[in-house]
Scaffold this active site. Structure first.
Site, PDB file in Angstrom:
ATOM      1  N   LYS A  71      57.993  17.986  16.558  1.00 19.64           N
ATOM      2  CA  LYS A  71      58.066  18.324  17.985  1.00 19.64           C
ATOM      3  C   LYS A  71      59.245  19.268  18.243  1.00 19.64           C
ATOM      4  O   LYS A  71      60.331  19.089  17.674  1.00 19.64           O
ATOM      5  CB  LYS A  71      58.238  17.025  18.773  1.00 19.64           C
ATOM      6  N   SER A 146      55.394  13.510  26.119  1.00 18.78           N
ATOM      7  CA  SER A 146      55.835  14.864  25.848  1.00 18.78           C
ATOM      8  C   SER A 146      55.543  15.349  24.427  1.00 18.78           C
ATOM      9  O   SER A 146      55.759  16.525  24.124  1.00 18.78           O
ATOM     10  CB  SER A 146      57.334  14.989  26.138  1.00 18.78           C
ATOM     11  N   SER A 170      56.347   8.765  25.158  1.00 20.10           N
ATOM     12  CA  SER A 170      56.059  10.141  24.760  1.00 20.10           C
ATOM     13  C   SER A 170      55.537  10.341  23.348  1.00 20.10           C
ATOM     14  O   SER A 170      55.122  11.443  23.003  1.00 20.10           O
ATOM     15  CB  SER A 170      57.297  11.026  24.958  1.00 20.10           C
TER      16      SER A 170
END
Length: 460
Positions: A71, A146, A170
Site C-alpha cells: 500500500k 483505505s 482498512s
C-alpha cells in the site's frame, strides 16, 4: 488457472522445486498487471524493469522470488508513496518501512505500490492523483479503502499478497469487498515504523500494518516474517506462538450478526451463521454472544480517528484546501460536524478509552474469540454514501462500524471470504480475539476457510 492465482505458499513451493524461476513468475505477474491494471487501477507505481531486475537478483530466504505489493502509505524505497494526495505528489522514500525491509530481506520481489484514498481517511479508494480503484467483482463498485488498491491487486492475481494498514477497518473492509483474506494484527505485532503518516498518539493504538493475501496460510506467512520490533513504542516482547486446532477448539467463540443498532443485509447474516455452523461441525464451542460495550468503543474510535485525525492533518492542508479530493473533503465535513475537541474533552476521552477497553476485555473472558460481520453491506457503487437495508436507511460510517471498535481495543481480527450477495459480490466474516492472541485468531480463521475461502473474481 494462471500460476499467479495460486496461493502464495503454492507459488513458493513451485519456486523451491524449480518448476518455475523467479523471473518467470514475475513475468506472469507483469503480464497480468499490464492487462488488468488499466481496468482496475490498483497499482499506483509499477515499473516492469525494476521488477525483472529484482527477480534476477533475488535474495535467498523464505520468500525468495515471491511477487508482492505494498500500500502506498507504507514506505518502499524507490517507489512513489504519496498516500493518494497531490500534497505528497512525487514523494519517494529513500528507505523501506521496517515491515517491507523484512519481506525484501526474506527474498520477496516488490512489484510496486498500490492505490489508496487521499490521506487514508475513507472506505473508498479514490483520489486526484490516480482516480478510482475498481472492484474486480464489479467494476462499478469500489474495492474499499483505505487498502483498496492492495485488495483489488491481490484478488485479481496482480500480486501474491502484500501489506496494507488498518486504523478503522482498512485492511478488513477491502478484503471483504474483494473476496480475499486479511489480518489486522494487534498493534505492535507488525512494526509500524515507516508508515505514512506515523502511527503515533491515538493511532499507536488504532493503527496497524497488516498482511493481505488470498488465503489464511499466505496471511500467516507474511505475518510471521514481518515480525515485531523492540524499538516499536506500541510493541511488546511477544514472540510468535503456535496455536493448534486442538487448542482453539477449547476456546469458546461468541458470534453475533449485528451490533443491535444498525441493520445488515440478509446475506451478511447468513454468512455469519454459515461460518458459525462450519465451526460447530468441526468441534468448536460456538455460542451466540454480543459484547455490550461496542457502541461506547465506536464513539471513542470516532473521536480519535475522525476528530483527532482531522487535527493531525490540519497543518498539512492549511492554505491548500482547494487541492483536496472530494473524498477527503467529505471526511473533513464529517469531522467538522462535531463539537470541537477541547483539552478537557480529549483528556476525558483518553481516560474513557482505558475504561471501555477494560470492559471489553472483561466481557471477552467468557468468549475470548468472536465471530462477526465485517460490514453491513457488500461492496458499494462508487460515490454511494447511504443505502436502504432491512427497510431502514443506513449511512456510510455506520455501515462500517463493526470493524471500528476492534481498533480501539488494539485487538487482532482476521477476515475470511464466506458468502456472496444476491448480485454475486463476496461477503467476508471477521474472527477477532484479545490483544496478542493473533495466532489463535488465525487458527480459527483457517478452520472457517477450510469450508469457504477465495474464489477468483469474474474479471480474471
Amino acid at each position: 488457472m494462471s500460476v499467479a492465482l495460486l496461493p502464495a505458499v503454492e507459488q513458493l513451493a513451485l519456486l523451491q522445486k524449480r518448476k518455475i524461476s523467479p523471473l518467470e513468475l514475475v513475468e506472469e505477474h507483469i503480464a497480468r498487471i499490464e492487462r488488468l491494471n488499466p481496468v482496475l487501477n490498483a497499482l499506483a507505481d509499477f515499473d516492469p524493469e525494476r521488477a525483472r531486475q529484482q527477480a534476477r537478483d533475488v535474495k535467498h530466504g523464505p520468500l525468495s522470488g515471491l511477487p508482492l505489493t505494498v500500500k502506498s502509505s507504507i514506505s518502499v524505497a524507490g517507489f512513489r508513496c504519496e498516500i493518494g494526495s497531490v500534497l505528497h505528489r512525487g514523494q519517494i522514500p529513500k528507505q523501506d518501512a521496517e515491515a517491507v525491509a523484512r519481506l525484501r530481506n526474506a527474498g520477496a520481489v516488490i512489484l510496486g505500490t498500490t492505490n489508496c484514498p487521499e490521506l487514508l481517511m475513507a472506505y473508498e479508494t479514490d483520489n486526484l492523483l490516480y482516480g478510482k480503484t475498481n472492484n474486480p467483482w464489479a467494476l462499478d463498485r469500489t474495492a474499499g479503502g483505505s487498502s483498496g488498491g492492495e485488495a483489488a491487486a491481490i484478488a485479481a492475481g496482480l500480486s501474491a499478497g502484500g501489506l496494507g494498514s488498518d486504523s478503522g477497518g482498512s485492511v478488513r473492509e477491502p478484503a471483504h469487498f474483494s473476496g480475499i483474506c486479511a489480518l489486522k494484527p494487534t498493534s505492535g505485532r507488525v512494526p509500524s515504523a515507516g508508515h505514512l503518516p506515523p502511527c503515533t498518539g491515538p493511532f499507536s493504538i488504532l493503527g496497524a500494518i497488516g498482511p493481505m493475501a488470498r488465503t489464511i496460510a499466505d496471511v500467516e506467512l507474511l505475518f510471521r516474517i514481518a515480525g515485531s520490533h523492540p524499538a516499536d513504542p506500541s510493541g511488546a516482547p511477544v514472540g510468535l506462538r503456535g496455536a493448534s486446532i486442538a487448542d482453539a477448539r477449547r476456546v469458546p467463540i461468541g458470534w453475533f450478526e449485528d451490533d443491535g443498532l444498525v441493520p445488515v443485509t440478509p446475506e451478511t447474516r447468513q454468512a455469519v451463521r454459515g461460518a458459525a455452523a462450519a465451526l460447530e461441525r468441526q468441534g468448536f464451542k460456538v455460542r451466540p454472544f454480543r459484547p455490550s460495550a461496542l457502541e461506547a468503543a465506536r464513539k471513542l474510535w470516532h473521536i480519535f480517528f475522525v476528530q483527532c485525525g482531522a487535527m493531525f492533518y490540519a497543518p498539512l492542508i492549511a492554505g491548500r484546501e482547494k487541492e483536496l479530493s472530494p473524498t477527503f473533503q467529505n471526511f473533513l465535513e464529517i469531522a467538522g460536524a462535531q463539537s470541537p475537541l477541547t483539552a478537557e474533552s480529549l483528556l476525558q476521552a483518553w481516560s474513557d478509552c482505558d475504561v471501555v477497553r477494560s470492559q471489553l476485555l472483561a466481557e471477552m473472558q467468557e468468549f475470548p474469540l468472536l465471530l462477526l460481520p465485517v460490514c453491513s453491506i457488500p461492496a458499494f457503487r462508487h460515490g454511494e454514501r447511504r443505502w436502504i437495508v432491512e427497510g431502514r436507511e443506513l449511512h456510510y460510517l455506520d455501515a462500517m462500524r463493526v470493524t471500528q471498535w476492534l481498533n480501539l481495543l488494539a485487538a487482532p481480527a482476521a477476515v475470511v471470504p464466506v458468502g456472496q450477495s444476491g448480485e454475486g459480490l463476496p461477503i467476508g466474516v471477521q474472527i477477532a480475539g484479545r490483544p496478542y492472541e493473533d495466532e489463535l485468531v488465525l487458527t480459527v480463521a483457517r478452520a472457517v476457510e477450510s469450508e469457504f475461502g477465495y474464489r477468483p473474481p469474474p474479471l480474471v
